[in-house]
Design a protein around this motif. Structure first.
Motif, PDB file in Angstrom:
ATOM      1  N   LYS A  12       0.819  -1.212   0.000  1.00 46.51           N
ATOM      2  CA  LYS A  12       0.000   0.000   0.000  1.00 46.51           C
ATOM      3  C   LYS A  12       0.857   1.268   0.000  1.00 46.51           C
ATOM      4  N   SER A  13       1.940   1.246   0.778  1.00 44.20           N
ATOM      5  CA  SER A  13       2.802   2.428   0.891  1.00 44.20           C
ATOM      6  C   SER A  13       3.819   2.527  -0.236  1.00 44.20           C
ATOM      7  N   GLY A  14       3.895   1.503  -1.088  1.00 43.61           N
ATOM      8  CA  GLY A  14       4.843   1.514  -2.188  1.00 43.61           C
ATOM      9  C   GLY A  14       6.268   1.217  -1.789  1.00 43.61           C
ATOM     10  N   LYS A  15       6.492   0.742  -0.586  1.00 49.10           N
ATOM     11  CA  LYS A  15       7.839   0.413  -0.102  1.00 49.10           C
ATOM     12  C   LYS A  15       8.100  -1.064  -0.339  1.00 49.10           C
ATOM     13  N   ILE A  16       8.398  -1.394  -1.581  1.00 49.40           N
ATOM     14  CA  ILE A  16       8.602  -2.784  -1.985  1.00 49.40           C
ATOM     15  C   ILE A  16      10.102  -3.067  -2.014  1.00 49.40           C
ATOM     16  N   ALA A  17      10.526  -4.082  -1.274  1.00 49.01           N
ATOM     17  CA  ALA A  17      11.942  -4.444  -1.221  1.00 49.01           C
ATOM     18  C   ALA A  17      12.323  -5.235  -2.466  1.00 49.01           C
ATOM     19  N   HIS A  18      13.619  -5.313  -2.703  1.00 49.94           N
ATOM     20  CA  HIS A  18      14.102  -6.050  -3.869  1.00 49.94           C
ATOM     21  C   HIS A  18      14.428  -7.501  -3.553  1.00 49.94           C
ATOM     22  N   ALA A  19      14.396  -7.894  -2.251  1.00 50.81           N
ATOM     23  CA  ALA A  19      14.683  -9.290  -1.888  1.00 50.81           C
ATOM     24  C   ALA A  19      13.965  -9.613  -0.579  1.00 50.81           C
ATOM     25  N   TYR A  20      13.308 -10.774  -0.534  1.00 54.00           N
ATOM     26  CA  TYR A  20      12.597 -11.248   0.653  1.00 54.00           C
ATOM     27  C   TYR A  20      13.126 -12.644   1.002  1.00 54.00           C
ATOM     28  N   LEU A  21      13.169 -12.931   2.302  1.00 53.76           N
ATOM     29  CA  LEU A  21      13.600 -14.250   2.777  1.00 53.76           C
ATOM     30  C   LEU A  21      12.522 -14.781   3.720  1.00 53.76           C
ATOM     31  N   PHE A  22      11.816 -15.837   3.276  1.00 52.18           N
ATOM     32  CA  PHE A  22      10.768 -16.467   4.068  1.00 52.18           C
ATOM     33  C   PHE A  22      11.344 -17.739   4.698  1.00 52.18           C
ATOM     34  N   SER A  23      11.243 -17.857   6.009  1.00 50.08           N
ATOM     35  CA  SER A  23      11.766 -19.036   6.714  1.00 50.08           C
ATOM     36  C   SER A  23      10.707 -19.554   7.682  1.00 50.08           C
ATOM     37  N   GLY A  24      10.755 -20.844   7.940  1.00 44.47           N
ATOM     38  CA  GLY A  24       9.804 -21.453   8.865  1.00 44.47           C
ATOM     39  C   GLY A  24       9.667 -22.938   8.608  1.00 44.47           C
ATOM     40  N   PRO A  25       8.914 -23.647   9.451  1.00 43.31           N
ATOM     41  CA  PRO A  25       8.742 -25.098   9.279  1.00 43.31           C
ATOM     42  C   PRO A  25       7.952 -25.420   8.016  1.00 43.31           C
TER      43      PRO A  25
ATOM     44  N   VAL B 128      18.412 -11.528 -15.771  1.00 41.15           N
ATOM     45  CA  VAL B 128      17.914 -10.304 -15.136  1.00 41.15           C
ATOM     46  C   VAL B 128      18.223  -9.061 -15.966  1.00 41.15           C
ATOM     47  N   LEU B 129      19.089  -9.186 -16.965  1.00 39.26           N
ATOM     48  CA  LEU B 129      19.396  -8.037 -17.820  1.00 39.26           C
ATOM     49  C   LEU B 129      18.232  -7.681 -18.734  1.00 39.26           C
TER      50      LEU B 129
ATOM     51  N   PRO C 189      18.347  -4.917 -11.022  1.00 35.40           N
ATOM     52  CA  PRO C 189      17.582  -3.918 -11.788  1.00 35.40           C
ATOM     53  C   PRO C 189      16.278  -3.593 -11.059  1.00 35.40           C
ATOM     54  N   PRO C 190      15.705  -2.419 -11.280  1.00 34.66           N
ATOM     55  CA  PRO C 190      14.511  -2.031 -10.512  1.00 34.66           C
ATOM     56  C   PRO C 190      13.294  -2.885 -10.780  1.00 34.66           C
ATOM     57  N   TYR C 191      13.283  -3.647 -11.827  1.00 33.34           N
ATOM     58  CA  TYR C 191      12.130  -4.475 -12.155  1.00 33.34           C
ATOM     59  C   TYR C 191      12.300  -5.924 -11.692  1.00 33.34           C
ATOM     60  N   VAL C 192      13.392  -6.260 -10.969  1.00 39.28           N
ATOM     61  CA  VAL C 192      13.666  -7.638 -10.524  1.00 39.28           C
ATOM     62  C   VAL C 192      13.465  -7.718  -9.007  1.00 39.28           C
ATOM     63  N   ILE C 193      12.762  -8.748  -8.586  1.00 38.27           N
ATOM     64  CA  ILE C 193      12.535  -9.013  -7.151  1.00 38.27           C
ATOM     65  C   ILE C 193      12.851 -10.488  -6.887  1.00 38.27           C
ATOM     66  N   PHE C 194      13.620 -10.733  -5.830  1.00 35.25           N
ATOM     67  CA  PHE C 194      13.966 -12.100  -5.417  1.00 35.25           C
ATOM     68  C   PHE C 194      13.159 -12.454  -4.164  1.00 35.25           C
ATOM     69  N   ILE C 195      12.595 -13.674  -4.163  1.00 30.23           N
ATOM     70  CA  ILE C 195      11.892 -14.208  -2.986  1.00 30.23           C
ATOM     71  C   ILE C 195      12.496 -15.576  -2.679  1.00 30.23           C
ATOM     72  N   PHE C 196      13.152 -15.682  -1.512  1.00 28.31           N
ATOM     73  CA  PHE C 196      13.787 -16.933  -1.091  1.00 28.31           C
ATOM     74  C   PHE C 196      12.914 -17.589  -0.007  1.00 28.31           C
ATOM     75  N   ALA C 197      12.837 -18.910  -0.058  1.00 30.66           N
ATOM     76  CA  ALA C 197      12.106 -19.690   0.949  1.00 30.66           C
ATOM     77  C   ALA C 197      13.008 -20.812   1.448  1.00 30.66           C
ATOM     78  N   THR C 198      13.006 -21.042   2.766  1.00 31.21           N
ATOM     79  CA  THR C 198      13.867 -22.073   3.349  1.00 31.21           C
ATOM     80  C   THR C 198      13.251 -22.594   4.638  1.00 31.21           C
ATOM     81  N   THR C 199      13.517 -23.856   4.922  1.00 27.93           N
ATOM     82  CA  THR C 199      13.123 -24.453   6.204  1.00 27.93           C
ATOM     83  C   THR C 199      14.281 -24.519   7.190  1.00 27.93           C
ATOM     84  N   GLU C 200      15.481 -24.172   6.752  1.00 26.34           N
ATOM     85  CA  GLU C 200      16.666 -24.216   7.621  1.00 26.34           C
ATOM     86  C   GLU C 200      17.404 -22.894   7.486  1.00 26.34           C
TER      87      GLU C 200
END
Length: 721
Positions: free
Chosen positions: A33-46, A111-112, A147-158
């Motif tokens: 909503k605020s437009g503060k979108i990060a370029h990389a996210y790390l999701f962790s959990g069981p 990504v280019l 680049p401003p149009y690339v977003i990384f989302i990582f997921a891990t259980t460890e």
């Protein structure tokens, strides 16, 4: 349309559909909503808690034709392509199969190029912790300044396997396990969608078995639906999956609480024959004991117990206290670890349940410590009070008109010995605990407490005048005066007051005989008074013989004994033997034991023709054994009248204990008796007749001793009251 499993059919499509991850959903929605979108996210959990689903929802929210929006429409072509996994601009990569640097180099080349028909090119890398160290290092620069149009989302259980350099470049979101209540509600909704009837108890079991993973819950739900025929019940799950069940566990644990070992072993055999695995039985038993422990501590929450509290046996809850249930739970937790290396897991299981059958007698170390501290104070005539601040046990005298005589302090107790007058106490009011203050509430004493409060004696007569009766002047508390006083206190109390009851007073002559009047004339360095004893010494620095009639004979324990008349000649044999017997008889009378009178007029002819009395024979045997075997001599002193018939000496003893001691030394006594008579002799000892024992007045054991014996499951042995 082909069949679709519940986990896929009910995969969340909106942030509001995420179960148990409210923090993650609200944070991502607000950032969009605020437009503060990060370029990389790390999701962790069981596993199975929604990491990949959240990544797809975030991708749809960013690339939706109405977006970026916190509520993607799900109907546009972009949303549908992302849902189906066919979008060219949302690339999902399996980190476990793409671990090399070459795979990361391919990403760096892609990504280019900007996205084809979306706003963002999004890379979702699942199980990112499986990437090699070189691959992580190759990815650092790309995720730091993409680049401003690339977003990384990582997921891990460890998460611990992800390098810190990667974590520092990403926004981290920790996913949590889903609560049992929420999992159960989701399962109920899934059953309603399929038109299946499901019992709450069955859904609770599935939710608890999933251990907080929604994917595991849906997978197990599909399996249960397959054999339930439209109605999911706990009984069907128990029978089909080889579970024990709450009802069967109640049966076997009730048998354990009632100490029915044979029934317990039979029930275990039935469970194993029915196909229940040993590991499953141990696991279900541990869950059952955990629930009992929670109920004992006042926890009635159904989601924690797995069943309603009323389903658990009241017999088991009443038979075992909290400490005993904790002991049982630790026993099964250790059993699960031990069966992996056991000779026979079934033997281990049967041994564990056999130990549960005597769990009611288990007393923890803390309870034993409290009981010992309380018993120490009770036997010393003191009341015991536990200090809540320090946790120490302090014992103080229960008398008035206190004049302090001595104080003994240790790390755990403070005992005050005082000279005072016993204080008259009132009987214990009805409904109060008859066990004295300080005595811990042991489960083994509950029956005794109930009898005392009901006014019933040990023989259930409840007659007036009996312990626990209701007669006048009867005191239901056996510790009403704190126990007997030490001798010095009793003498002082008898001299200072004339109102002491006769049964509580000690004979003055007995107390005077037990007192030691040693003058305290010197003070040591630590301030204690020390007795002064004058020990005469000879010129050679040896102590003089205090019994010598004509002064010191100059003999010490470092020299050979002098040649004197200490050892009498054979002519003095009879006189010495008779004197030894008379001395032994006097010593026995002084110790409170009165042997049967010996007929000194009876005689015995020895092998050398000499005639001696039976008393002389007994004295000679006692004197000789006192030098060679003191235990055998002390056993002879406990015998009664000696009767000689030919080559046999017959006598009696008072108790079975004395008889067993003489039987152990019988060979030594017979050898000495034969040596004294000059011919082979026999020694026959029997127990005194029951008629004679019944004629003597029975000795009543004090009630205080009975309570302590019951508390420690002990017995009174080898003692006269």
């Amino acid at each position: 349309m082909s069949y679709e499993v519940t986990a896929t059919r009910r995969r969340p499509q909106q942030f509001g559909d995420l179960v148990g991850q409210e923090f993650v959903a609200e944070t991502l929605k607000n950032s969009i909503k605020s437009g503060k979108i990060a370029h990389a996210y790390l999701f962790s959990g069981p596993r199975g808690c929604g990491k990949t689903s959240t990544a797809r929802i975030l991708a749809k929210a960013l690339n939706c034709q109405n977006g970026p929006t916190d509520q993607p429409c799900g109907t546009c072509s972009t949303c549908q392509e992302i849902t189906k996994g066919t979008s060219l601009d949302v690339i999902e990569i399996d980190g476990a199969s793409n671990t090399s640097v070459e795979n990361i180099r391919q990403i760096k080349d892609e990504v280019l190029f900007p996205p084809s028909n979306s706003k963002y090119k999004i890379y979702i890398i699942d199980e990112v912790h499986m990437l090699s160290t070189s691959a992580f290092n190759a990815l650092l620069k790309t995720i730091e300044e993409p680049p401003p149009y690339v977003i990384f989302i990582f997921a891990t259980t460890e998460l611990q396997k992800v390098p810190a350099t990667i974590k520092s470049r990403c926004q981290q979101f920790n996913f949590r396990l889903v609560a049992v209540d929420k999992v159960k509600q989701c399962l109920a909704d899934a059953a309603a969608e399929l038109g299946i009837q499901a019992d709450d108890e069955a859904l609770f079991w599935i939710a608890r078995e999933s251990t907080g993973s929604m994917r595991d819950a849906y997978t197990l739900f599909d399996q249960v639906v397959a054999f339930s025929d439209g109605h999911i019940t706990y009984e069907k799950i128990r029978d089909k999956l080889g579970l024990v069940g709450i009802d069967r566990l109640n049966t076997v644990f009730e048998a354990c609480a009632q100490n029915k070992t044979a029934d317990v072993i039979g029930l275990l055999d039935e469970f194993l024959q029915a196909g229940v695995s040993i590991e499953q039985l141990i696991s279900n038993s541990a869950d059952y004991l955990r629930s009992l422990l929670l109920i004992k501590n006042g926890v009635k929450k159904e989601s924690l117990l797995g069943n309603s509290a009323e389903r658990y046996s009241s017999v088991v809850l009443g038979a075992w206290n909290t400490v005993q249930i904790e002991r049982a739970l630790s026993l099964f937790l250790q059993l699960y670890r031990d069966i992996r290396y056991s000779l026979s897991p079934r033997y281990e299981l049967e041994l564990a349940f056999s130990r549960l059958c005597w769990l009611g007698s288990y007393v923890s170390n803390a309870e034993v410590k409290k009981a010992i501290d309380a018993a120490q104070g009770l036997l010393m005539g003191n009341s015991v009070v536990e200090c809540p601040q320090s946790g120490r046990i302090e014992t103080t005298a229960v008398h008035s008109n206190v004049q302090s005589a001595a104080v003994v302090s240790t790390s755990s107790t403070t005992v005050s010995a005082e000279t005072s007058q016993p204080q008259q106490t009132q009987p214990t009011p009805a409904g109060m605990n008859p066990i004295p203050a300080g005595m811990p509430r042991l489960s083994m004493l509950d029956e005794l407490i109930a009898k005392e409060q009901a006014g019933i004696s040990d023989d259930d007569t409840g007659a007036p005048g009996s312990p626990g009766g209701s007669g006048e002047g009867d005191n239901s508390n056996p510790f009403h005066n704190g126990g007997p006083l030490p001798p010095e206190q009793s003498v002082a109390a008898a001299q200072n007051s004339q109102n002491v009851q006769a049964e509580n007073a000690h004979p003055a002559e007995l107390d005077e005989r037990l007192k030691l009047n040693i003058p305290l004339n010197e003070v040591s360095d630590d301030g204690q008074s020390m007795p002064v004893v004058d020990i005469p010494l000879t010129d050679a620095a040896f102590t003089e013989n205090p019994d010598a009639e004509e002064g010191d004979d100059g003999w010490s324990n470092m020299d050979a004994p002098p040649d004197d008349d200490y050892y009498p000649v054979e002519a003095d044999f009879s006189e010495r033997a008779e004197e030894a017997y008379e001395a032994a008889e006097a010593s026995a009378n002084q110790n409170g034991y009165s042997p049967a009178p010996v007929q000194l007029q009876d005689t015995l002819t020895l092998a050398n023709g000499q005639t001696i009395s039976i008393a002389q024979l007994r004295g000679q045997v006692t004197a000789n054994l006192s030098v060679t075997d003191g235990f055998a001599a002390s056993n002879i002193e406990k015998t009664g009248l000696w009767v000689v018939d030919a080559d046999c000496v017959s006598t009696t003893v008072e108790t079975d204990y004395d008889l067993s001691l003489i039987e152990k030394k019988k060979d030594v006594i017979v050898a000495e008796l034969s040596n004294a008579c000059g011919r082979p002799m026999r020694f026959n000892v029997t127990l005194k007749s029951e008629e004679t024992q019944a004629a003597s007045a029975p000795v009543k054991i004090p009630e205080q001793v009975n309570i302590l014996v019951n508390a420690f499951k002990g017995t009174i042995v080898a003692g006269r009251m």
